[in-house]
Design a protein around this motif. Structure first.
Motif, PDB file in Angstrom:
ATOM      1  N   UNK A 260     -21.498  37.089  -4.769  1.00 58.13           N
ATOM      2  CA  UNK A 260     -22.486  36.687  -6.122  1.00 58.13           C
ATOM      3  C   UNK A 260     -23.059  36.691  -5.898  1.00 58.13           C
ATOM      4  N   UNK A 261     -24.633  37.430  -6.760  1.00 57.43           N
ATOM      5  CA  UNK A 261     -25.709  37.171  -7.145  1.00 57.43           C
ATOM      6  C   UNK A 261     -26.317  38.413  -6.184  1.00 57.43           C
ATOM      7  N   UNK A 262     -25.675  39.006  -5.990  1.00 57.51           N
ATOM      8  CA  UNK A 262     -25.874  40.101  -4.879  1.00 57.51           C
ATOM      9  C   UNK A 262     -25.303  41.575  -5.267  1.00 57.51           C
ATOM     10  N   UNK A 263     -24.988  42.002  -6.943  1.00 52.98           N
ATOM     11  CA  UNK A 263     -24.667  42.378  -7.717  1.00 52.98           C
ATOM     12  C   UNK A 263     -23.268  43.358  -7.675  1.00 52.98           C
ATOM     13  N   UNK A 264     -22.265  42.160  -7.443  1.00 52.19           N
ATOM     14  CA  UNK A 264     -21.135  42.526  -7.533  1.00 52.19           C
ATOM     15  C   UNK A 264     -20.716  42.069  -8.831  1.00 52.19           C
ATOM     16  N   UNK A 265     -19.449  42.228  -9.354  1.00 51.52           N
ATOM     17  CA  UNK A 265     -18.839  41.491 -10.643  1.00 51.52           C
ATOM     18  C   UNK A 265     -17.842  41.213 -10.217  1.00 51.52           C
ATOM     19  N   UNK A 266     -17.165  40.130 -10.472  1.00 48.86           N
ATOM     20  CA  UNK A 266     -15.634  39.514 -10.221  1.00 48.86           C
ATOM     21  C   UNK A 266     -14.745  39.783 -11.706  1.00 48.86           C
ATOM     22  N   UNK A 267     -13.439  40.668 -11.619  1.00 49.49           N
ATOM     23  CA  UNK A 267     -12.869  40.875 -12.804  1.00 49.49           C
ATOM     24  C   UNK A 267     -11.993  40.107 -13.062  1.00 49.49           C
ATOM     25  N   UNK A 268     -10.594  39.724 -13.765  1.00 48.84           N
ATOM     26  CA  UNK A 268      -9.564  39.984 -13.783  1.00 48.84           C
ATOM     27  C   UNK A 268      -8.897  41.123 -13.668  1.00 48.84           C
ATOM     28  N   UNK A 269      -7.191  40.636 -12.690  1.00 39.04           N
ATOM     29  CA  UNK A 269      -7.032  42.753 -12.595  1.00 39.04           C
ATOM     30  C   UNK A 269      -5.396  42.106 -13.517  1.00 39.04           C
ATOM     31  N   UNK A 270      -5.444  42.744 -14.234  1.00 39.91           N
ATOM     32  CA  UNK A 270      -3.994  42.294 -14.871  1.00 39.91           C
ATOM     33  C   UNK A 270      -2.972  43.424 -13.593  1.00 39.91           C
ATOM     34  N   UNK A 271      -2.081  42.150 -12.870  1.00 41.69           N
ATOM     35  CA  UNK A 271      -1.301  43.084 -12.053  1.00 41.69           C
ATOM     36  C   UNK A 271      -1.134  41.646 -11.662  1.00 41.69           C
ATOM     37  N   UNK A 272       0.168  41.774 -10.627  1.00 42.27           N
ATOM     38  CA  UNK A 272       0.899  40.966  -9.133  1.00 42.27           C
ATOM     39  C   UNK A 272       0.294  41.248  -8.256  1.00 42.27           C
ATOM     40  N   UNK A 273      -0.757  41.128  -8.045  1.00 39.65           N
ATOM     41  CA  UNK A 273      -0.693  41.091  -6.558  1.00 39.65           C
ATOM     42  C   UNK A 273      -1.646  39.894  -6.072  1.00 39.65           C
ATOM     43  N   UNK A 274      -0.439  38.730  -5.236  1.00 39.20           N
ATOM     44  CA  UNK A 274      -1.041  37.455  -4.916  1.00 39.20           C
ATOM     45  C   UNK A 274      -1.851  37.572  -3.268  1.00 39.20           C
ATOM     46  N   UNK A 275      -2.904  37.001  -3.183  1.00 39.43           N
ATOM     47  CA  UNK A 275      -3.213  36.756  -2.134  1.00 39.43           C
ATOM     48  C   UNK A 275      -3.192  35.130  -1.194  1.00 39.43           C
ATOM     49  N   UNK A 276      -1.910  35.894  -0.886  1.00 38.22           N
ATOM     50  CA  UNK A 276      -0.913  34.631   0.112  1.00 38.22           C
ATOM     51  C   UNK A 276      -1.293  34.301   2.009  1.00 38.22           C
ATOM     52  N   UNK A 277      -1.759  33.658   2.233  1.00 38.51           N
ATOM     53  CA  UNK A 277      -2.184  33.093   4.225  1.00 38.51           C
ATOM     54  C   UNK A 277      -1.656  31.982   4.151  1.00 38.51           C
TER      55      UNK A 277
END
Length: 320
Positions: A260-277
């Motif tokens: 963030x701040x380097x030119x990357x834009x984050x957007x919500x994704x309409x899909x069930x893809x959880x990042x689980x750790x």
């Protein structure tokens, strides 16, 4: 060896051996006394005690100097080995102290090994300035192995896993997001659907990565074909390529936050893809106080980062 002499040897201390080694090395009682910061009579007395205990004549006085006997030279080799063993004991003890009280070893996914862990360590050292740490990026299977073998004190692995012999605790369970470069036609969207990725150049993790395989299944189910595909083994490299306009991607939000701040834009994704750790530790012995403190800081930093992600994404369309 008779019992009396054996008992005498058992009573020998480092003082007698120090005196013997000093005289053997320096050649005179005077020099030995100076190095040992003691008196000449004390050195002579220690040598005599060693001779009495061993039953050996270790020195002969020749023209005012002590000349070591053949027995003394042979004994000196054993004394050198003993000192090397003592030095090794001190070295191992120091390593154990650092490992259990002053040094932490963390093994984690490459996705966490840069920005997230750097922020966590900075937070941690603010309260524990004398602690030392080592961080090793590892694949999930290697995190499990290294934690089990105590090569690391704390591990973070992908997925919801339960490993016999390890204390496993959920660490993250958050949705993956879409990332696009600033100025991209999708950058003004609040939510990106998988179908929106059709015809886009995609940057993706390597084909063997389970998260990549899950995304492949999602896109195939939606009939999405990218304009081109660039593969990379790490989430950080994926985000860096998106920043440079190589393509768009789907990635975990904690890694994306680093850009963030380097030119990357984050957007919500309409899909069930959880990042689980999952966070891992050994069960026997439990974590030491320093490890517990680090875990507390790490979990606080995780919550702060996820709050920053939520702010960057903006309010969810359903509640705006």
């Amino acid at each position: 060896m008779d019992d009396g002499r054996a008992e005498g040897l058992m009573k020998l201390g480092m003082r007698q051996l120090d005196a013997f080694q000093a005289v053997m090395t320096l050649g005179t009682v005077t020099s030995a006394a100076n190095v040992l910061a003691t008196s000449q009579p004390a050195v002579t007395r220690s040598i005599r005690q060693l001779e009495d205990a061993t039953g050996l004549q270790l020195f002969r006085r020749v023209r005012g100097r002590l000349e070591p006997t053949a027995d003394a030279r042979e004994l000196m080799e054993t004394v050198r080995q003993s000192y090397a063993g003592i030095d090794r004991i001190a070295q191992v003890a120091s390593q154990l102290r650092r490992r259990h009280t002053g040094h932490l070893r963390v093994g984690c996914l490459p996705a966490f090994a840069q920005g997230f862990i750097a922020r966590t360590i900075a937070d941690f050292l603010a309260d524990h300035p004398k602690a030392s740490l080592s961080v090793t990026p590892l694949m999930s299977s290697d995190v499990v192995r290294a934690t089990r073998s105590r090569e690391v004190d704390i591990g973070i692995a992908a997925y919801d896993i339960d490993v016999t012999g390890l204390d496993t605790r959920p660490f993250t369970d958050c949705p993956e997001i879409a990332v696009v470069p600033a100025g991209h036609p999708l950058a003004d969207r609040q939510v990106v659907a998988p179908a929106d990725l059709a015809g886009q150049p995609l940057v993706m993790l390597g084909a063997s990565d389970p998260y990549r395989q899950r995304l492949d299944r999602l896109l195939a189910g939606e009939g999405v074909t990218p304009a081109r595909l660039v593969e990379t083994p790490t989430s950080s490299a994926l985000c860096a390529m998106v920043v440079e306009g190589v393509g768009v991607g789907v990635v975990n939000p904690i890694t994306a936050l680093d850009f963030i701040g380097q030119g990357l834009v984050m957007l919500r994704l309409a899909a069930d893809l959880p990042f689980v750790t999952t966070r891992l530790q050994v069960t026997t012995g439990g974590p030491n106080a320093l490890a517990l403190a680090f875990i507390t800081v790490m979990e606080r930093r995780r919550d702060m980062d996820l709050a920053a992600v939520a702010e960057a994404l903006g309010p969810h369309p359903s509640i705006s």
